[in-house]
Design a protein around this motif. Structure first.
Motif, PDB file in Angstrom:
ATOM      1  N   SER A  38     -63.603  -9.560  56.497  1.00  0.00           N
ATOM      2  CA  SER A  38     -64.227  -8.425  57.179  1.00  0.00           C
ATOM      3  C   SER A  38     -65.679  -8.227  56.758  1.00  0.00           C
ATOM      4  N   SER A  39     -66.098  -8.899  55.683  1.00  0.00           N
ATOM      5  CA  SER A  39     -67.488  -8.832  55.241  1.00  0.00           C
ATOM      6  C   SER A  39     -68.314  -9.999  55.774  1.00  0.00           C
ATOM      7  N   GLY A  40     -67.680 -10.855  56.569  1.00  0.00           N
ATOM      8  CA  GLY A  40     -68.395 -11.975  57.162  1.00  0.00           C
ATOM      9  C   GLY A  40     -68.432 -13.226  56.302  1.00  0.00           C
ATOM     10  N   ILE A  41     -67.498 -13.359  55.371  1.00  0.00           N
ATOM     11  CA  ILE A  41     -67.424 -14.532  54.505  1.00  0.00           C
ATOM     12  C   ILE A  41     -66.282 -15.418  54.990  1.00  0.00           C
ATOM     13  N   LYS A  42     -66.527 -16.701  55.055  1.00  0.00           N
ATOM     14  CA  LYS A  42     -65.505 -17.643  55.542  1.00  0.00           C
ATOM     15  C   LYS A  42     -64.255 -17.596  54.674  1.00  0.00           C
ATOM     16  N   SER A  43     -63.122 -17.850  55.303  1.00  0.00           N
ATOM     17  CA  SER A  43     -61.853 -17.896  54.581  1.00  0.00           C
ATOM     18  C   SER A  43     -61.711 -19.222  53.843  1.00  0.00           C
ATOM     19  N   LEU A 103     -73.260 -18.871  51.327  1.00  0.00           N
ATOM     20  CA  LEU A 103     -72.303 -18.308  52.290  1.00  0.00           C
ATOM     21  C   LEU A 103     -72.293 -16.782  52.248  1.00  0.00           C
ATOM     22  N   MET A 104     -72.503 -16.231  51.061  1.00  0.00           N
ATOM     23  CA  MET A 104     -72.419 -14.780  50.886  1.00  0.00           C
ATOM     24  C   MET A 104     -73.762 -14.074  51.032  1.00  0.00           C
ATOM     25  N   GLU A 105     -74.818 -14.856  51.192  1.00  0.00           N
ATOM     26  CA  GLU A 105     -76.174 -14.335  51.224  1.00  0.00           C
ATOM     27  C   GLU A 105     -76.362 -13.202  52.241  1.00  0.00           C
ATOM     28  N   HIS A 106     -75.794 -13.346  53.400  1.00  0.00           N
ATOM     29  CA  HIS A 106     -75.986 -12.349  54.460  1.00  0.00           C
ATOM     30  C   HIS A 106     -74.732 -11.528  54.729  1.00  0.00           C
ATOM     31  N   ALA A 107     -73.762 -11.634  53.844  1.00  0.00           N
ATOM     32  CA  ALA A 107     -72.526 -10.863  54.007  1.00  0.00           C
ATOM     33  C   ALA A 107     -72.807  -9.381  53.790  1.00  0.00           C
ATOM     34  N   ARG A 108     -72.063  -8.569  54.489  1.00  0.00           N
ATOM     35  CA  ARG A 108     -72.187  -7.114  54.357  1.00  0.00           C
ATOM     36  C   ARG A 108     -70.857  -6.597  53.847  1.00  0.00           C
ATOM     37  N   PRO A 109     -70.829  -6.030  52.641  1.00  0.00           N
ATOM     38  CA  PRO A 109     -69.553  -5.546  52.094  1.00  0.00           C
ATOM     39  C   PRO A 109     -68.900  -4.535  53.032  1.00  0.00           C
TER      40      PRO A 109
END
Length: 135
Positions: A38-43, A103-109
């Protein structure tokens, strides 16, 4: 012991109540595979699929042999996440960290992570376990 699903008010009440009294309790949070979707990080499954294809491109024969040695099939390959990670980044382990950071650089918690970070830092409920280790 039976468990019941709590609504938000019930959850907040429970979090306030359990650490008090002469027999206080702590909550331990378990984050499973896919918790960050849900934060936009690949599974983990998405990453295994990517790494499987990349390893195949690098050296098809060696990759097929490696999978055969570990009895990895299309049906069970996702349970070998750690092995795929190790193989993909075995030459330069730091590349694995860089890959995951990117991968997490642009993720939004998601709101769940915001709430979890508050609980971990502002309450005595400060234990988290995960279902998989990448190292």
């Amino acid at each position: 012991m039976s468990y019941e699903e709590l609504n938000l008010k019930g959850f907040i009440y429970e979090m306030k109540e359990v650490p008090s009294g002469s027999h206080p309790r702590k909550f331990c949070f378990e984050l499973g595979v896919g918790a960050s979707l849900s934060s936009g990080i690949k599974s983990g499954q998405e990453l295994v699929t990517i790494w499987d294809a990349e390893l195949q491109l690098r050296n098809e024969k060696a990759h097929i042999e490696w999978k055969k040695d570990l009895s990895i099939t299309e049906e069970n390959k996702y349970s070998f996440y750690s092995k795929f990670y190790e193989r993909r980044f075995r030459r330069q382990p730091v590349d694995g960290y860089n890959y995951l950071e990117k991968l997490m650089e642009h993720a939004r918690p998601s709101i769940g992570y915001v709430m979890l970070s508050h609980l971990l830092t502002k309450t005595r409920h400060n234990v988290v376990i995960t279902t998989k280790s990448i190292i």
